[in-house]
Design a protein around this motif. Structure first.
Motif, PDB file in Angstrom:
ATOM      1  N   MET A  82       9.423 -17.327 -15.675  1.00  0.00           N
ATOM      2  CA  MET A  82       8.268 -17.035 -16.510  1.00  0.00           C
ATOM      3  C   MET A  82       8.147 -15.519 -16.748  1.00  0.00           C
ATOM      4  SD  MET A  82       4.576 -18.847 -15.851  1.00  0.00           S
ATOM      5  CE  MET A  82       3.931 -17.615 -14.756  1.00  0.00           C
ATOM      6  N   GLN A  83       8.437 -14.720 -15.729  1.00  0.00           N
ATOM      7  CA  GLN A  83       8.361 -13.264 -15.877  1.00  0.00           C
ATOM      8  C   GLN A  83       9.491 -12.734 -16.756  1.00  0.00           C
ATOM      9  OE1 GLN A  83       8.286 -11.860 -11.810  1.00  0.00           O
ATOM     10  NE2 GLN A  83       6.067 -11.571 -11.910  1.00  0.00           N
ATOM     11  N   ASN A  84      10.671 -13.307 -16.620  1.00  0.00           N
ATOM     12  CA  ASN A  84      11.835 -12.838 -17.373  1.00  0.00           C
ATOM     13  C   ASN A  84      11.786 -13.260 -18.838  1.00  0.00           C
ATOM     14  OD1 ASN A  84      12.881 -11.618 -15.107  1.00  0.00           O
ATOM     15  ND2 ASN A  84      14.250 -13.321 -14.610  1.00  0.00           N
ATOM     16  N   GLU A  85      11.328 -14.473 -19.092  1.00  0.00           N
ATOM     17  CA  GLU A  85      11.404 -15.010 -20.447  1.00  0.00           C
ATOM     18  C   GLU A  85      10.044 -15.099 -21.125  1.00  0.00           C
ATOM     19  OE1 GLU A  85      14.007 -18.188 -21.028  1.00  0.00           O
ATOM     20  OE2 GLU A  85      15.420 -17.472 -19.528  1.00  0.00           O
ATOM     21  N   GLY A  86       9.030 -14.654 -20.435  1.00  0.00           N
ATOM     22  CA  GLY A  86       7.691 -14.717 -21.024  1.00  0.00           C
ATOM     23  C   GLY A  86       6.982 -15.992 -20.610  1.00  0.00           C
ATOM     24  N   GLU A  87       5.675 -15.872 -20.526  1.00  0.00           N
ATOM     25  CA  GLU A  87       4.870 -17.004 -20.071  1.00  0.00           C
ATOM     26  C   GLU A  87       4.696 -18.012 -21.201  1.00  0.00           C
ATOM     27  OE1 GLU A  87       0.441 -17.793 -18.218  1.00  0.00           O
ATOM     28  OE2 GLU A  87       1.367 -15.828 -17.972  1.00  0.00           O
ATOM     29  N   THR A  88       5.045 -19.257 -20.885  1.00  0.00           N
ATOM     30  CA  THR A  88       4.807 -20.346 -21.828  1.00  0.00           C
ATOM     31  C   THR A  88       3.821 -21.312 -21.176  1.00  0.00           C
ATOM     32  OG1 THR A  88       6.586 -21.730 -20.972  1.00  0.00           O
ATOM     33  CG2 THR A  88       7.173 -20.160 -22.731  1.00  0.00           C
ATOM     34  N   GLU A  89       3.233 -22.133 -21.987  1.00  0.00           N
ATOM     35  CA  GLU A  89       2.269 -23.095 -21.465  1.00  0.00           C
ATOM     36  C   GLU A  89       2.941 -24.067 -20.495  1.00  0.00           C
ATOM     37  OE1 GLU A  89      -0.542 -26.319 -23.495  1.00  0.00           O
ATOM     38  OE2 GLU A  89      -0.658 -24.333 -24.436  1.00  0.00           O
ATOM     39  N   GLU A  90       4.145 -24.476 -20.847  1.00  0.00           N
ATOM     40  CA  GLU A  90       4.884 -25.425 -19.992  1.00  0.00           C
ATOM     41  C   GLU A  90       5.246 -24.789 -18.647  1.00  0.00           C
ATOM     42  OE1 GLU A  90       9.210 -27.563 -19.988  1.00  0.00           O
ATOM     43  OE2 GLU A  90       8.224 -27.332 -21.926  1.00  0.00           O
ATOM     44  N   ALA A  91       5.749 -23.562 -18.672  1.00  0.00           N
ATOM     45  CA  ALA A  91       6.127 -22.879 -17.433  1.00  0.00           C
ATOM     46  C   ALA A  91       4.905 -22.614 -16.566  1.00  0.00           C
ATOM     47  CB  ALA A  91       6.851 -21.576 -17.745  1.00  0.00           C
ATOM     48  N   SER A  92       3.814 -22.214 -17.196  1.00  0.00           N
ATOM     49  CA  SER A  92       2.575 -21.945 -16.459  1.00  0.00           C
ATOM     50  C   SER A  92       2.054 -23.224 -15.798  1.00  0.00           C
ATOM     51  CB  SER A  92       1.530 -21.375 -17.409  1.00  0.00           C
ATOM     52  OG  SER A  92       0.351 -21.097 -16.714  1.00  0.00           O
ATOM     53  N   ALA A  93       2.121 -24.335 -16.508  1.00  0.00           N
ATOM     54  CA  ALA A  93       1.680 -25.619 -15.966  1.00  0.00           C
ATOM     55  C   ALA A  93       2.557 -26.042 -14.786  1.00  0.00           C
ATOM     56  CB  ALA A  93       1.687 -26.691 -17.050  1.00  0.00           C
ATOM     57  N   GLN A  94       3.860 -25.777 -14.897  1.00  0.00           N
ATOM     58  CA  GLN A  94       4.783 -26.136 -13.817  1.00  0.00           C
ATOM     59  C   GLN A  94       4.477 -25.310 -12.560  1.00  0.00           C
ATOM     60  OE1 GLN A  94       8.946 -25.541 -14.653  1.00  0.00           O
ATOM     61  NE2 GLN A  94       9.582 -26.781 -12.899  1.00  0.00           N
ATOM     62  N   VAL A  95       4.242 -24.007 -12.731  1.00  0.00           N
ATOM     63  CA  VAL A  95       3.909 -23.161 -11.588  1.00  0.00           C
ATOM     64  C   VAL A  95       2.584 -23.616 -10.971  1.00  0.00           C
ATOM     65  CG1 VAL A  95       3.248 -20.816 -10.894  1.00  0.00           C
ATOM     66  CG2 VAL A  95       5.244 -21.156 -12.366  1.00  0.00           C
ATOM     67  N   ASP A  96       1.601 -23.955 -11.782  1.00  0.00           N
ATOM     68  CA  ASP A  96       0.317 -24.455 -11.278  1.00  0.00           C
ATOM     69  C   ASP A  96       0.493 -25.762 -10.490  1.00  0.00           C
ATOM     70  OD1 ASP A  96      -1.045 -22.310 -12.344  1.00  0.00           O
ATOM     71  OD2 ASP A  96      -1.754 -23.413 -14.119  1.00  0.00           O
ATOM     72  N   ASP A  97       1.305 -26.681 -11.025  1.00  0.00           N
ATOM     73  CA  ASP A  97       1.562 -27.955 -10.335  1.00  0.00           C
ATOM     74  C   ASP A  97       2.247 -27.720  -8.988  1.00  0.00           C
ATOM     75  OD1 ASP A  97       0.434 -29.355 -12.424  1.00  0.00           O
ATOM     76  OD2 ASP A  97       2.363 -29.966 -13.316  1.00  0.00           O
ATOM     77  N   LEU A  98       3.230 -26.826  -8.991  1.00  0.00           N
ATOM     78  CA  LEU A  98       3.942 -26.534  -7.747  1.00  0.00           C
ATOM     79  C   LEU A  98       3.015 -25.858  -6.731  1.00  0.00           C
ATOM     80  CD1 LEU A  98       7.384 -25.407  -9.224  1.00  0.00           C
ATOM     81  CD2 LEU A  98       6.956 -27.438  -7.812  1.00  0.00           C
ATOM     82  N   THR A  99       2.142 -24.996  -7.209  1.00  0.00           N
ATOM     83  CA  THR A  99       1.180 -24.333  -6.321  1.00  0.00           C
ATOM     84  C   THR A  99       0.236 -25.352  -5.691  1.00  0.00           C
ATOM     85  OG1 THR A  99       1.298 -22.311  -7.646  1.00  0.00           O
ATOM     86  CG2 THR A  99      -0.616 -22.555  -6.196  1.00  0.00           C
ATOM     87  N   GLN A 100      -0.236 -26.294  -6.481  1.00  0.00           N
ATOM     88  CA  GLN A 100      -1.104 -27.354  -5.951  1.00  0.00           C
ATOM     89  C   GLN A 100      -0.349 -28.224  -4.947  1.00  0.00           C
ATOM     90  OE1 GLN A 100      -2.793 -29.484  -9.247  1.00  0.00           O
ATOM     91  NE2 GLN A 100      -4.000 -27.723  -9.941  1.00  0.00           N
ATOM     92  N   ALA A 101       0.915 -28.522  -5.253  1.00  0.00           N
ATOM     93  CA  ALA A 101       1.729 -29.319  -4.333  1.00  0.00           C
ATOM     94  C   ALA A 101       1.909 -28.575  -3.005  1.00  0.00           C
ATOM     95  CB  ALA A 101       3.087 -29.638  -4.952  1.00  0.00           C
TER      96      ALA A 101
END
Length: 168
Positions: A61-80
């Motif tokens: 996400m930092q290298n290629e820019g924040e996308t909605e999909e990448a942000s959602a994936q990081v949020d899901d992993l954080t919750q997990a």
């Protein structure tokens, strides 16, 4: 001629019945601890996998820019990760609680002379444990609470009764 005749149980038989009953409880507790350890270890592996995935996703996400999909994936992993961490903590509390119960039973046995070797006997039951208990746990717990001298004792497991016996 006696009017009333009755026989009482042998005190050794009573003691063996008491020991068997308590060993049954201890066996159930130890089996539950082993189950909880397996579950905790599984959650730890999943936690580590999720942490690695979250790190790669965040770096991507930092290298290629924040996308909605990448942000959602990081949020899901954080919750997990949060859920895994909470579950691991609760399983460790359960294991500590069950080990406290096991230790309380051992103290009760010791205080009441249950499960100890009778010095008059050549062969006395020390502890009843399932054959599936890990040897490291058995070694640590096998003679805890026993006041009988067991130097150079011969230890063997009877498969039919799952009893560990010591021959003095």
């Amino acid at each position: 001629m006696a009017l009333f005749s009755f026989r009482t149980r042998n005190p050794e038989r009573d003691r063996q019945s008491d020991a068997t009953r308590l060993q049954s409880i201890k066996r159930a507790i130890r089996d539950a601890v082993v189950e909880a350890e397996r579950e905790r270890d599984g959650f730890r592996r999943r936690y580590e996998d999720a942490a690695v995935n979250a790190a790669f996703s965040f770096e991507n996400m930092q290298n290629e820019g924040e996308t909605e999909e990448a942000s959602a994936q990081v949020d899901d992993l954080t919750q997990a990760l949060t859920r895994f961490s909470q579950r691991i903590g609760f399983l460790e509390k359960q294991m500590a609680f069950m080990q406290e119960i096991d230790e309380a039973i051992i103290r009760f046995e010791k205080a009441n002379g249950i499960g100890q070797i009778d010095p008059k006997s050549d062969l006395a039951t020390v502890s009843r444990v399932p054959t599936t208990v890990y040897s490291k746990y058995m070694t640590a717990r096998l003679f805890e609470g026993s006041e009988a001298p067991l130097n150079h004792a011969c230890i063997r497991v009877h498969e039919s009764t799952e009893s560990i016996v010591a021959a003095s």
